[in-house]
Design an enzyme around this catalytic site. Structure first.
Site, PDB file in Angstrom:
ATOM      1  N   ARG A  47       0.817  -1.211   0.000  1.00  0.00           N
ATOM      2  CA  ARG A  47       0.000   0.000   0.000  1.00  0.00           C
ATOM      3  C   ARG A  47       0.851   1.262   0.000  1.00  0.00           C
ATOM      4  O   ARG A  47       0.448   2.295  -0.541  1.00  0.00           O
ATOM      5  CB  ARG A  47      -0.930   0.017   1.217  1.00  0.00           C
ATOM      6  CG  ARG A  47      -2.083  -0.970   1.133  1.00  0.00           C
ATOM      7  CD  ARG A  47      -3.012  -0.804   2.304  1.00  0.00           C
ATOM      8  NE  ARG A  47      -2.354  -1.113   3.585  1.00  0.00           N
ATOM      9  CZ  ARG A  47      -2.891  -0.927   4.781  1.00  0.00           C
ATOM     10  NH1 ARG A  47      -4.101  -0.408   4.886  1.00  0.00           N
ATOM     11  NH2 ARG A  47      -2.240  -1.252   5.883  1.00  0.00           N
ATOM     12  N   LYS A 104      -5.395 -16.991   7.416  1.00  0.00           N
ATOM     13  CA  LYS A 104      -6.314 -17.872   8.151  1.00  0.00           C
ATOM     14  C   LYS A 104      -7.728 -17.329   8.179  1.00  0.00           C
ATOM     15  O   LYS A 104      -8.696 -18.099   8.102  1.00  0.00           O
ATOM     16  CB  LYS A 104      -5.797 -18.086   9.564  1.00  0.00           C
ATOM     17  CG  LYS A 104      -5.532 -16.809  10.326  1.00  0.00           C
ATOM     18  CD  LYS A 104      -4.827 -17.067  11.630  1.00  0.00           C
ATOM     19  CE  LYS A 104      -4.337 -15.767  12.260  1.00  0.00           C
ATOM     20  NZ  LYS A 104      -3.181 -15.194  11.544  1.00  0.00           N
ATOM     21  N   VAL A 131      -1.849 -21.811   9.788  1.00  0.00           N
ATOM     22  CA  VAL A 131      -2.045 -22.374  11.125  1.00  0.00           C
ATOM     23  C   VAL A 131      -0.697 -22.811  11.693  1.00  0.00           C
ATOM     24  O   VAL A 131       0.041 -23.555  11.049  1.00  0.00           O
ATOM     25  CB  VAL A 131      -3.001 -23.590  11.101  1.00  0.00           C
ATOM     26  CG1 VAL A 131      -3.171 -24.162  12.507  1.00  0.00           C
ATOM     27  CG2 VAL A 131      -4.352 -23.208  10.526  1.00  0.00           C
ATOM     28  N   GLY A 133       2.201 -21.357  12.265  1.00  0.00           N
ATOM     29  CA  GLY A 133       3.489 -20.848  11.808  1.00  0.00           C
ATOM     30  C   GLY A 133       4.355 -21.882  11.121  1.00  0.00           C
ATOM     31  O   GLY A 133       3.955 -22.494  10.129  1.00  0.00           O
ATOM     32  N   GLY A 186       6.216  -7.380  22.213  1.00  0.00           N
ATOM     33  CA  GLY A 186       5.850  -7.575  20.818  1.00  0.00           C
ATOM     34  C   GLY A 186       5.057  -8.832  20.540  1.00  0.00           C
ATOM     35  O   GLY A 186       4.806  -9.153  19.376  1.00  0.00           O
ATOM     36  N   ASP A 200      -8.726 -15.516  16.474  1.00  0.00           N
ATOM     37  CA  ASP A 200      -7.606 -16.077  15.711  1.00  0.00           C
ATOM     38  C   ASP A 200      -7.592 -17.598  15.835  1.00  0.00           C
ATOM     39  O   ASP A 200      -7.483 -18.320  14.841  1.00  0.00           O
ATOM     40  CB  ASP A 200      -6.295 -15.482  16.223  1.00  0.00           C
ATOM     41  CG  ASP A 200      -5.071 -16.117  15.595  1.00  0.00           C
ATOM     42  OD1 ASP A 200      -4.676 -15.684  14.501  1.00  0.00           O
ATOM     43  OD2 ASP A 200      -4.499 -17.052  16.207  1.00  0.00           O
ATOM     44  N   LYS A 204      -8.323 -20.783  12.983  1.00  0.00           N
ATOM     45  CA  LYS A 204      -7.436 -21.927  12.810  1.00  0.00           C
ATOM     46  C   LYS A 204      -8.167 -23.239  13.093  1.00  0.00           C
ATOM     47  O   LYS A 204      -7.937 -24.247  12.402  1.00  0.00           O
ATOM     48  CB  LYS A 204      -6.224 -21.771  13.730  1.00  0.00           C
ATOM     49  CG  LYS A 204      -5.352 -20.579  13.358  1.00  0.00           C
ATOM     50  CD  LYS A 204      -4.296 -20.285  14.412  1.00  0.00           C
ATOM     51  CE  LYS A 204      -3.455 -19.081  14.029  1.00  0.00           C
ATOM     52  NZ  LYS A 204      -2.488 -18.707  15.083  1.00  0.00           N
ATOM     53  N   GLY A 307       5.408 -15.309  14.097  1.00  0.00           N
ATOM     54  CA  GLY A 307       6.656 -14.598  13.865  1.00  0.00           C
ATOM     55  C   GLY A 307       7.010 -14.575  12.393  1.00  0.00           C
ATOM     56  O   GLY A 307       6.585 -15.436  11.616  1.00  0.00           O
TER      57      GLY A 307
END
Length: 442
Positions: A47, A104, A131, A133, A186, A200, A204, A307
């Site tokens: 964007r 997801k 799902v 990572g 984080g 979330d 999954k 991550g």
């Protein structure tokens, strides 16, 4: 046999997208050897192009133009959300381009439409990164266990909530303090709603249930509860009975009973699990999932569930698989929804419960409370009382642990208990999952 480069359009260049670009560049020779042809970036759509000037001519803000370019073979999507991702991926699939996505939310809401578009064009749709990572979980469900009958998939699939609950258990901190720490490090977004409210994990769970039971399950089919209401007192209460609290995604194949046909149960909620269970020792932002199958038995998948680098690893694994198919002229696994099992209502799901009550300290209270459980068909496994003993207006804490009972029966019991004069407050109601037996009532 194809030997020309596989040209890749990348949609999104945030935390995951940046790692995808890095891996494509740093491992170019090895990826080419594994895929059977060079894998090259054709363009990167974002964007705000000015924030990615280091990508030079690869960068563009024209995502629709990029996915329809004739020189693009595969579209990799890591922007997330429903739109414009859905429109862009459908355009790519209809144009004969294979798709790799980590989205997801989109897969859980409208994965069937994407699968149908891929089938219509004879191209691939891969989504391992959606799902858990870097954990190789979806491909075993789609391929390795395709010859087996999966009965249950259950585990921890959200790293943010697991970090928060682990911190609460380790330090005795409140939910708010643990969330603040997760944000500082984080692990939690500025708006953590998708994680802490369970959405979330529910997305999954829908994907896992769809693959495991060959049935289209959407996020709307998944019963969803988050962890905002979990308190330090709940964590301590779990420890008192040798348990830990984890946010679990549980997907089960439910057997036919009487006039009720075989079905599927999919749910997400915080639950107490035995401290001796392997899932109880999964700390921090890690994920772990148990898969139970009739022939294979119980399998555990564990690792980093989120991550940039871990997720990008899963994306690149899918990209190599797609590239191999393009080189060899084959196709990956298609959607398998032949079973089309009904999703069972949450009210029929049977689970054990841990109910904490503040009650008046007087004779007959325990008997009246036990009577309400019995009237609603909920069998009591254990009762523990603390405090009290002074009579008068004093209060006591009463903890009731039940045998497995249908959700609807327990909910009705709690509603009645909350209205009794002897009950000052229903402090908490938490499920207790031993993860070792089936949990649906007919």
């Amino acid at each position: 046999m194809r030997v020309k480069p596989i040209r890749v359009a990348l949609l999104g260049c945030g935390t995951v997208g940046r790692e995808v670009v890095r891996l494509l560049r740093d491992q170019a020779d090895e990826l080419a050897a594994r895929a059977g042809a060079p894998v090259e970036l054709a363009g990167v759509a974002v964007r705000r192009p000015h924030k990615h000037s280091d990508l030079g001519e690869l960068i563009t803000s024209d995502a629709p133009g990029l996915v329809t370019r004739d020189d693009v073979d595969v579209v990799v999507e890591v922007i997330g959300g429903i739109e414009p991702a859905r429109t862009l991926l459908l355009e790519a699939l209809k144009g004969g381009k294979s798709v790799v996505t980590a989205n997801k939310a989109l897969l859980a809401e409208d994965g069937a439409t994407l699968a149908e578009a891929a089938d219509a064009s004879g191209v691939d749709l891969y989504f391992e990164a959606a799902v858990a990572g870097a954990i190789p979980l979806l491909r075993p469900l789609r391929e390795s266990l395709a010859g087996d009958r999966i009965t249950r998939v259950a585990g921890i699939v959200n790293g943010t909530t697991n970090f928060i609950l682990s911190a609460m258990a380790a330090s005795g901190s409140s939910y708010g303090d643990a969330l603040e720490e997760a944000t500082r490090l984080g692990y939690a977004e500025a708006d953590p709603s998708a994680d802490v409210d369970g959405y979330d994990a529910a997305s999954k769970a829908a994907i896992l249930a769809s693959l495991a039971f060959h049935t289209r399950v959407t996020a709307a089919d998944v019963h969803c509860e988050g962890i905002r209401s979990v308190t330090a007192a709940d964590i301590a209460a779990a420890a008192e009975i040798g348990c830990m609290i984890k946010l679990l995604a549980i997907c089960e194949r439910t057997p036919a009973e009487g006039d009720t046909p075989e079905g599927v149960s999919a749910r997400v909620y915080p639950a107490m699990i035995p401290a001796a269970h392997p899932l109880a020792s999964v700390d921090g932002a890690f994920n772990a999932v148990f898969v139970e199958a009739e022939a294979a038995g119980q399998l555990m998948f564990y690792g980093q569930g989120a991550g940039g680098a871990p997720t990008a690893s899963a994306v690149l694994g899918d990209l190599v698989a797609v590239a191999r198919n393009l080189v060899g002229g084959g196709r990956g696994p298609r959607e398998s929804a032949y079973a089309s099992l009904p999703v069972r209502p949450m009210g029929t799901v049977a689970t054990r419960y841990h109910v904490s009550l503040e009650v008046a300290d007087r004779a007959g209270v325990l008997a009246s409370i036990a009577g309400e459980f019995a009237r609603h068909g909920v069998s009591i496994a254990a009762v523990r009382q603390t405090g009290g003993g002074n009579g008068g207006d004093a209060a006591a804490r009463l903890v009731v642990v039940t045998h497995a009972a249908p959700e609807a029966a327990l909910a009705s019991t709690v509603d009645v208990l909350a209205g009794l004069d002897a009950v000052r407050a229903v402090d908490s109601v938490l499920r207790v999952e031993d993860l070792g037996r089936k949990g649906v009532a007919g």
